[in-house]
Design a protein around this motif. Sequence first.
Motif, short mmCIF file in Angstrom:
data_model
loop_
_atom_site.label_atom_id
_atom_site.label_comp_id
_atom_site.label_asym_id
_atom_site.label_seq_id
_atom_site.Cartn_x
_atom_site.Cartn_y
_atom_site.Cartn_z
N ALA A 199 2.61 9.55 1.32
CA ALA A 199 3.65 8.53 1.23
C ALA A 199 4.88 8.94 2.04
N LYS A 200 5.23 10.24 2.01
CA LYS A 200 6.38 10.71 2.77
C LYS A 200 6.16 10.52 4.28
N ASN A 201 4.98 10.86 4.76
CA ASN A 201 4.70 10.73 6.19
C ASN A 201 4.78 9.28 6.65
N ARG A 202 4.19 8.39 5.86
CA ARG A 202 4.24 6.97 6.23
C ARG A 202 5.65 6.41 6.12
N ALA A 203 6.41 6.89 5.11
CA ALA A 203 7.79 6.42 4.96
C ALA A 203 8.65 6.86 6.15
N LEU A 204 8.40 8.07 6.64
CA LEU A 204 9.14 8.53 7.82
C LEU A 204 8.78 7.70 9.04
N GLU A 205 7.48 7.37 9.19
CA GLU A 205 7.06 6.54 10.33
C GLU A 205 7.67 5.15 10.25
N LYS A 263 10.27 4.33 8.49
CA LYS A 263 11.70 4.44 8.18
C LYS A 263 12.04 3.72 6.88
N ASP A 264 11.21 3.95 5.90
CA ASP A 264 11.42 3.39 4.57
C ASP A 264 12.19 4.42 3.73
N GLU A 265 13.50 4.28 3.69
CA GLU A 265 14.34 5.27 3.02
C GLU A 265 14.16 5.25 1.50
N ASP A 266 13.85 4.08 0.95
CA ASP A 266 13.67 3.99 -0.51
C ASP A 266 12.48 4.82 -0.96
N VAL A 267 11.35 4.65 -0.29
CA VAL A 267 10.16 5.43 -0.66
C VAL A 267 10.40 6.91 -0.38
N LEU A 268 11.06 7.21 0.72
CA LEU A 268 11.34 8.61 1.06
C LEU A 268 12.19 9.27 -0.03
N ALA A 269 13.19 8.56 -0.50
CA ALA A 269 14.03 9.11 -1.57
C ALA A 269 13.23 9.36 -2.84
N GLU A 270 12.35 8.43 -3.18
CA GLU A 270 11.52 8.59 -4.39
C GLU A 270 10.61 9.80 -4.28
N VAL A 271 10.07 10.05 -3.07
CA VAL A 271 9.20 11.20 -2.89
C VAL A 271 9.98 12.49 -3.12
N VAL A 314 0.83 -1.21 0.00
CA VAL A 314 0.00 0.00 0.00
C VAL A 314 0.86 1.26 0.00
N LEU A 315 1.96 1.25 0.77
CA LEU A 315 2.83 2.43 0.83
C LEU A 315 3.41 2.74 -0.55
N GLU A 316 3.97 1.71 -1.20
CA GLU A 316 4.54 1.94 -2.53
C GLU A 316 3.45 2.29 -3.54
N ALA A 317 2.27 1.70 -3.40
CA ALA A 317 1.18 2.03 -4.30
C ALA A 317 0.78 3.50 -4.16
N THR A 318 0.81 4.00 -2.92
CA THR A 318 0.50 5.42 -2.70
C THR A 318 1.54 6.31 -3.37
N GLY A 365 0.78 8.84 -6.54
CA GLY A 365 1.16 10.25 -6.59
C GLY A 365 1.96 10.58 -7.84
N LYS A 366 2.89 9.68 -8.22
CA LYS A 366 3.69 9.92 -9.42
C LYS A 366 2.80 9.93 -10.66
N SER A 367 1.82 9.04 -10.71
CA SER A 367 0.91 9.00 -11.86
C SER A 367 0.10 10.29 -11.97
N GLU A 368 -0.41 10.76 -10.82
CA GLU A 368 -1.19 12.00 -10.84
C GLU A 368 -0.32 13.19 -11.26
N MET A 369 0.93 13.19 -10.84
CA MET A 369 1.83 14.29 -11.24
C MET A 369 2.07 14.28 -12.73
N GLN A 370 2.23 13.10 -13.32
CA GLN A 370 2.44 13.01 -14.75
C GLN A 370 1.22 13.45 -15.54
N MET A 371 0.04 13.32 -14.95
CA MET A 371 -1.19 13.78 -15.61
C MET A 371 -1.45 15.25 -15.32
#
Length: 850
Positions: free
Chosen positions: A167-173, A175-183, A140-144, A148-154
């Motif tokens: 996604a950033k808030n959940r990644a910080l909670e 501690k998912d650095e990969d998702v945080l970096a992508e955001v 779910v986190l990566e899907a979020t 977001g990336k899909s909506e930005m491209q549109m």
Amino acid sequence: MQLCSVNFSEFFLKSKFFVLLAVLPFIFIFGGCGLWQDFTTYFNLYHNAKTLYYDAEELIIKDRKDIFFVSDAAIPAAASQNLPKVIEKFSKLLQFHQESSYVDDALFLIGKAFYYQKSYIKASRKFQELIATQPNSDLVLEATLWLGKSEMQMKKFDDGMKYLQEAKNRALEEKDEDVLAEVYIEEVRYLKFQEKYPEAVQKLKEIVALDLSDDLSSKALYETGEIYFKQLNNPAPAADAYKKTLEFSPPYDVEYNSNLNYNICLRELGKMDEALNNFEAMGREFKYQDKIDEIYLQTGLTLKKLGKFNEAYKQFYVLDTLAMNSSSSGIARFELGDMFENNLMDFDSAYVYYLKAEKSASTADYLKKIREKAGLFKRYEGLQTNLYVYSRQLAYIADPKEYKRDSLKYYADSADARLADLFNFPNDTPTDTSMTDSLKIAADSLKALQDSLAKISGEGGNPEMTNPEDEFAIGRPRPGDNTGKEGDGTGGNPPVAIEKKGWAPVRATVPEDSLKSLLAKTYFDLGNVFFGEIIIPDSAFNYYNKLLTEFPDSKYQGQALFSLGSYYLDKKDNAVADSLFEVVYENYKDESVANLAADKLGKPKIVQKVSPADKLFEDAEKIYVAKKYDEAVQKYYSVFLLYPETFTAPKSLLAAGFVLENDLQLLDSAFAVYDTLVSRYPQTRFSNSVLSKVKFYKSEKERIEKEIQDSLKAIRDSVVADSIAKHTPPPDSAGVKEPVKDSTAVMKTPGKDSSAVQQEQPGVPNEPSPGPNSKPEGAGESVKPTEGEKKGEAAGEGEKPPNEEEPENQNLEEPRKDHIFQEKTWAILSKEGTYSSLLRRGNPPQRSSS
């Protein structure tokens, strides 16, 4: 960092497989249906689809060079082929295995596949479906994030930023650095797209402060330098960012570009000696040898900026000779042209190098400069050619012997150049006794030609040409001349070897007065080129002065006098300038230049008579303002038809084309008008404004026409092939009897009415193929039925209505739809030809067996 997130997802997805392997023995013991379904689903669909997906994604990530680039780059061809298969296989999994534990994986990877295909709407729907239907999934986190990336491209930035923040808030909670970096990467891309460069720099500094990885930090610092240098035009902080990038062990491309751009910033900051030393050090490093052309280019630019033109020339010459297909070569050629133009004042050489640069690869920042210089020097070279030709043709009219002398000298020089090698014998070669007859004849012919030249030159009293226009022929060699140095044996272009084509003498085809008008216009145009574009005022003064002294009655007198006044004004000689402006104001009241002189003198402007062309153009403007577009187009075009030699004519064509294109939306008509403008008035600013549009339209029209012709040819070939295949009897049907299976029965298709078609008759041979002399039915003469056909008709009598022809094929399941298709196709491809005539009557064309 995207690769890291992919590895995380892959690890998560693989973990399910390991669980299955671990519990596989218990499946058979306890008979768990759910686990068995997962196991079969994995190997039947999921495993293959997942393998295809990760192979494609690996290619996409490997091909992506700039993670902060605003738009997504095109994906590699191999990946593009895999993604539809991924979607198809996972869609089957969702359709037939809805109870499988791989549903969330399938939804997620289908969404990413759609995203990479740039089908962002479909991708968004899949990610939303996963979040809504699989709320407890670890994806779910990566899907979020990807939602977001899909909506930005549109360009749905509000929704996109909302999902990214979630996604950033959940990644910080978590501690998912990969998702945080992508955001963070997506946020930088958004700020760059919005051209909010200071905010983008701040976001990049936050990435570096998070210290998620050395790779990401180095790329963030490099991007910071790029924004400072190329967008904010601030080389000092850019140099600091580039230098800090090297402290993070960046990838090779980032390291090289940071090093190169750091030294470019030093050069911009005036630290040229340090920059030059660094460039030379980079050139000596083995790891940068694949980039040596770029290093040579920057070294040459630094030397040029230091004023070391000879050394800069050597650097650029190496690139011109050895790196012929690189963008560095195109830039080097432009810089060589600039050096010849501005430092050596050698315009012929500058013209050659600008022309070579135009035909070479280049970078976006140089492309416009190259086109402008190439266009300018093409015009200059054309004017110089006209100047020489018109001058010589006037000399031919004044003295016809000049034409003979020039002609004989031209062909003598050409013959001498071509035969020189034939008579350049080595020292140990025997004397004339060894010459072949053909060489002797050639030598005699050459000598006779040279004697004739000397005789005719002697008749004029003075063999030396004293025409005052001879100075314009300087630097324009005939074929065989070599004004430059010989090559150095390295191949490519010698340093100053300039290819110049000689002009064969041609008599004038216009009257002398017209020729003088053309020459006067050439003087005026050259003066304008030097005064307003090449910016050499003294040369402009020379041409304006020649115009005034040699052609005092020219229509360009007033404009030339005003230009001379501007020349003296630039020289701070206001007294002479004002006197010239006064002459223009008092003596050329009917020309628009008089009001320009009035502005210089501070005098009231003169109310001038409007020319008929200008009056007609003004009327067209009023009609256009009234939105009577059809009438306005006709009025604009009438200016061109009635007054084609006026300055208003090209302007009126441009206006007519504009109305057709933008107001009436008649693009073909607009193109026709623009094409007339470009062809009739090629050297005006009006034609230059639509030249690229005309070229593009022509190329697109040719491409579409070619596609249509290719499609028609493919249809024609297909129809001919199908017709031959359908209507040619099988090979064994020519006079070969097939065994009779039933001597009495007539085969009928079950379920059909009594008018079934007969297949075989007792003792009746198959229908023979048409002989060499047979004619197609309906092609001018009817074909007599064969004996087999007569018997077949007799045997089938009463089973079908009279006058109804028997279908040639025996397939009763499908009607003869191919006749309808062929009839429509051939109606397009043929005009009352044999095939179309036959098909209109419903008869298939017959082909002879030969």
